[in-house]
Design an enzyme around this catalytic site. Structure first.
Site, short mmCIF file in Angstrom:
data_model
loop_
_atom_site.label_atom_id
_atom_site.label_comp_id
_atom_site.label_asym_id
_atom_site.label_seq_id
_atom_site.Cartn_x
_atom_site.Cartn_y
_atom_site.Cartn_z
CB ALA A 10 -1.04 0.22 1.00
CG MET A 11 -0.83 4.83 -1.06
SD MET A 11 0.03 5.87 -3.03
CE MET A 11 -1.05 5.96 -4.04
N GLY A 14 7.15 1.85 1.83
CA GLY A 14 8.44 2.19 1.82
C GLY A 14 8.84 1.05 0.24
CE LYS A 15 4.47 0.44 -3.31
NZ LYS A 15 3.81 1.08 -2.76
CB THR A 16 10.46 5.00 -3.68
OG1 THR A 16 9.40 5.23 -3.89
CG2 THR A 16 11.48 5.31 -4.08
CG ASP A 89 8.82 3.32 -7.50
OD1 ASP A 89 8.77 2.19 -6.22
OD2 ASP A 89 9.42 4.83 -7.40
CD GLU A 90 4.36 5.42 -7.99
OE1 GLU A 90 3.58 4.80 -7.62
OE2 GLU A 90 4.96 5.97 -6.62
CB CYS A 151 -7.43 0.61 13.39
SG CYS A 151 -6.74 -0.65 12.43
CB CYS A 188 -7.19 -2.22 8.18
SG CYS A 188 -8.15 -1.85 9.09
ZN LIG Z 1 -7.56 -0.06 10.06
#
Ligand SMILES: [Zn+2]
Length: 200
Positions: A10-11, A14-16, A89-90, A151, A188
């Site tokens: 997800a955004m 830490g992918k980059t 990337d992306e 959360c 989530c």
């Molecule tokens: Zn949540």
């Protein structure tokens, strides 16, 4: 055997950052890498930026009509050395054909390709990203980079907020008009449903 890798998350997971770490590891050991990203992601020009600091310029920004196999075949050497790895990337913004071209890089040149990207768009309800879908179909090795929702649960959804308000519809790519604050949060599925139902 060299492989086509897909590392999704997800955004803000830490992918980059992971991509830059892999590039660093290769280069520290005297190897060369090719770093590429789609032109779709124009927010940082030809640079990859991370939230925690490190950045680097990419070797190639490609558009949807570029053949990435052809590009790699013309840049098999860098600094007099054969490249050891291709990093993207992306990768969600690749076309399905470009993912197939990356597989061709792996099979014809024996060079590993590591693609980093989102698995699904913020709407969650439709076909999502062509590049991510094709990578999920054909990559040899698929792994998730995990992150946490506000959360505390595992975040797997990308939510779009406009001026702080959750939205579940709209185009994949939103042009910054200078008036609307565009924000993405990794959340989530429960929080996504709660936002969508107006409970949050
Ligand atoms: Zn949540």
């Amino acid at each position: 055997m060299s492989k086509l890798y897909f590392r999704y998350g997800a955004m803000g997971c830490g992918k980059t950052m992971q991509l830059l770490q892999v590039a660093f590891n290769y280069e520290e050991r005297g190897h060369q890498v090719l770093v590429m990203k789609p032109k779709t992601d124009t927010k940082n020009g030809e640079k990859l930026l991370t939230r925690i600091g490190p950045e680097r310029k990419v070797d190639f920004c490609f558009s949807k009509t570029d053949n990435v196999f052809d590009f790699v075949s013309k840049h098999l050497k860098k600094g007099g050395k054969k490249i050891s790895c291709v990093l993207i990337d992306e990768a969600q913004f690749l076309t399905a054909d470009q993912v197939d071209e990356l597989m061709q890089v792996v099979t014809e040149f024996g060079i590993p390709v590591m693609a980093y990207g989102l698995r699904l768009n913020f709407r969650l309800t439709d076909g999502g990203f062509e590049g991510a879908t094709r990578l999920l179909q054909i990559a040899h090795d698929i792994d998730e980079i995990k992150t946490i929702c506000e959360c505390g649960r595992k975040a797997t959804c990308n939510a779009r907020f406009l001026n702080g308000k959750f939205v579940a519809d709209g185009p994949d790519i939103l042009i910054d008009d200078g008036k609307t604050e565009i924000e993405y949060r990794a959340i989530c599925p429960k929080c996504f449903a709660d936002y969508k139902a107006g409970k949050k």
